[in-house]
Design an enzyme around this catalytic site. Structure first.
Site, PDB file in Angstrom:
ATOM      1  N   GLY A 226      -6.784  -6.048   8.543  1.00 26.56           N
ATOM      2  CA  GLY A 226      -5.515  -5.592   8.746  1.00 26.56           C
ATOM      3  C   GLY A 226      -5.341  -4.515   9.633  1.00 26.56           C
ATOM      4  O   GLY A 226      -5.352  -4.431  10.551  1.00 26.56           O
TER       5      GLY A 226
ATOM      6  N   ILE B 217      -5.917  -8.440  -1.024  1.00 25.07           N
ATOM      7  CA  ILE B 217      -4.995  -7.523  -1.814  1.00 25.07           C
ATOM      8  C   ILE B 217      -3.670  -6.915  -0.508  1.00 25.07           C
ATOM      9  O   ILE B 217      -3.941  -6.748   0.150  1.00 25.07           O
ATOM     10  CB  ILE B 217      -5.375  -6.374  -2.528  1.00 25.07           C
TER      11      ILE B 217
ATOM     12  N   CYS C  66       5.461  -6.269  -1.870  1.00 20.74           N
ATOM     13  CA  CYS C  66       5.509  -5.070  -0.818  1.00 20.74           C
ATOM     14  C   CYS C  66       6.112  -3.896  -1.441  1.00 20.74           C
ATOM     15  O   CYS C  66       7.139  -3.999  -2.419  1.00 20.74           O
ATOM     16  CB  CYS C  66       6.686  -5.359   0.128  1.00 20.74           C
TER      17      CYS C  66
END
Lengths: 309, 263
Positions: free
Chosen positions: A271, A197, A131
């Site tokens: 996503g 990714i 993150c």
């Protein structure tokens, strides 16, 4: 006969190869108002930490060409509330669960993985070692992520591996010179899969005020803007590791998902596009089935790494 | 429950430079929609703009809703080119509506600029459900940015106009006009506009013991409580509850909950 979409991701059986990117689906309930989320191959949770986190100050989000930058800072309910309120809902719904975890040390990750396994609150663990939004970008070298250092990836992966028998996926950052290195480190340390990714680091500045657009200054870029980078990184990693890959980065349609599968991903995650189209992941599943039928593919696994070169 | 619907544009007009009213035929959404809620508009197909645009309901009819907006950037500029007969994908209704509380004698709406947008629907709801006619302060930078005066006249609302440059009504800020109206504990105020304007309105209400509801705006990705991008800081000690989502916990908040020090 409809194609068999089932995949085995390092021991995690998914009825189809489609999950969602951590942080783009909360804990599943919100989007269940638009479609039956148990139809997903798996639901991947928002990153869970030992203690609840408030995250960064706003502004946390800005739209960019074909994508968005975010610096949420891992706001989450914490493992206790997840176990008490969120996991039972997902279980009751019949969802396969990938529990995404975030901690400040190998021990914290291990503890989170142990608790998820002990409570039956996840079917696999995805460790977020990447993150970009929980570090102070104002320091001279900016943020450094665990996933940027293969030695650290080894140490963290080993610690989590020792704590759980659940399939373990390591989520890596694209912000490296060679994505193969941390991927190989994770594999050697016992990971069952690689999730790639995470977001690409980026930032924006408002020329009128001369101030950064995000309060955190730096954020993570996602959306179709990063898709070619992500497909290439999946291909890079698929060439060197033997464990399966969960590919993600700007997937909006089945055609996008197929690029990742053909590059070597066993599963894929939708996503940011769920923000635009809440049922996008379900449409990807339908599109994959349609593609297999049209191309006489009996098992979707035939397509993994099947790019013709 | 929110819907995802393809909706036909039934009318689309520029009200004053850069300010538009868009009317959409959307029976399902209109049936469920309440004053204070919003929808997410898909400006056009493709990935530019990538995100939908959140817009509150100006008025709610049987089969349609109207939306007031101002061109602020690329998304709204593209939106303004939509013609009647074209269709647009709409997600909604979303968010928490204005609560309609019967225990107040006086209802005052305080609008700053395009912050007028949710108030025609609110005024209609207050009149219909509570049998009270609200007052409204319409404030803007200048004369041409004062919107909906005629609509509120038709509803019988007492109207107080104010502009920053004095080109119409009083030369004053909305919060100053509110203070001069001497609201008391029997009053409920509703405000919507730029953050500094709502902050000032909140302070006046705090001083005078007036309950105040603020309808907030924020950049948001999902509109649905998922992305956590649109949060504002609340006056809450508990770490996990400090950041509240404008889209899901709001957009209407008790103004006393918001930490206005940030604005």
């Amino acid at each position: 006969m409809p194609a068999n979409l089932q995949v085995n991701v390092g021991g995690l059986l998914m009825k189809n190869p489609v999950t969602v990117g951590s942080g783009t689906f909360a804990y599943g309930q919100e989007y269940d108002r638009y479609f039956d989320v148990s139809r997903l191959g798996a639901v991947t949770t928002k990153s869970l930490s030992l203690k609840p986190r408030a995250g960064n100050k706003p502004p946390r989000l800005v739209e960019t060409p074909s994508g968005m930058l975010n610096a949420i800072g891992l706001q989450n309910v914490g493992i206790d509330v997840y176990l008490r309120e969120k996991a039972p809902w997902l279980r009751n719904k019949g969802c396969t669960i990938i529990g995404n975890i975030y901690g400040y040390s190998p021990e914290e990750y291990a503890e989170l993985a142990r608790r998820l396994e002990a409570e039956g609150a996840a079917d696999a663990i995805e460790a977020n070692l990447s993150c970009p939004n929980v570090h102070d970008a104002r320091t001279a070298r900016g943020c450094t992520l665990v996933a940027q250092d293969p030695q650290q990836v080894t140490a963290y992966t080993q610690a989590i591996r020792a704590a759980t028998k659940l399939p373990l996926f390591i989520k890596l950052t694209p912000n490296v010179l060679d994505i193969a290195e941390p991927a190989l480190a994770a594999e050697a340390a016992g990971a069952d899969g690689i999730a790639i990714i995470n977001t690409l680091l980026g930032m924006g500045i408002d020329p009128e005020t001369r101030r950064p657009i995000l309060s955190n200054i730096v954020g993570g870029l996602s959306g179709p803007a990063i898709r070619p980078v992500a497909v290439k990184m999946v291909w890079d990693v698929a060439k060197v590791v033997k464990i399966p890959i969960i590919g993600m980065g700007g997937i909006c349609t089945a055609a996008d998902a197929l690029q990742f599968i053909l590059a070597g991903a066993t599963a894929v995650a939708v996503g940011s596009y769920s923000f635009r189209q809440p049922d996008a992941s379900m449409k990807v599943i339908e599109g994959l089935a349609e593609y297999c039928e049209r191309h006489s593919v009996a098992n979707i696994t035939e397509l993994i790494g099947a790019m013709k070169v | 429950m929110p819907y995802l619907s393809e909706c036909e544009v039934t009318s689309h007009h520029e009200l004053s430079p850069g300010h538009y009213r868009l009317v959409l035929h959307c029976p399902e959404i209109a049936q469920d929609a309440q004053a204070g809620q919003f929808c997410m508009l898909e400006v056009q197909q493709g990935y530019y703009p990538f995100l939908r645009r959140p817009m509150c309901f100006e008025r709610i009819f049987k089969d349609s809703v109207s939306i007031l907006y101002k061109i602020e950037g690329e998304g709204t500029r593209l939106l303004s080119a939509l013609s009647p007969g074209q269709s647009i994908n709409v997600q909604g209704p979303l968010g928490k509506p204005f609560p309609l509380e019967a225990n107040h004698a006086r209802h005052i709406m305080v609008a700053g600029g395009i912050g007028i947008a949710p108030f025609p629907a609110l005024a209609e709801a207050i009149i219909a459900k509570l049998g009270v006619t609200p007052e409204i302060i319409i404030a803007a930078r200048t004369d041409s940015m004062l919107l909906c005066e005629r609509e509120f006249q038709q509803m019988g609302c007492k109207i107080h106009l104010a502009t920053d440059d004095g080109s119409a009504g009083q030369k004053a800020f909305a919060s100053e006009v509110l203070r001069a109206l001497a609201p008391g504990p029997d009053t409920i105020a509703y405000c919507c506009g730029p953050m500094p304007m709502m902050k000032a309105t909140h302070r006046v209400c705090e001083d005078l013991g007036v309950r105040c509801l603020a309808s907030l705006e924020a950049e948001m990705a999902c509109g649905d409580g998922v992305c956590l991008g649109c949060v504002v800081e609340a006056k809450v000690e508990i770490e996990a509850e400090r950041m509240v989502r404008v889209c899901y916990d709001g957009p209407v908040f008790d103004s006393a909950l918001i930490n206005w020090d940030n604005y």
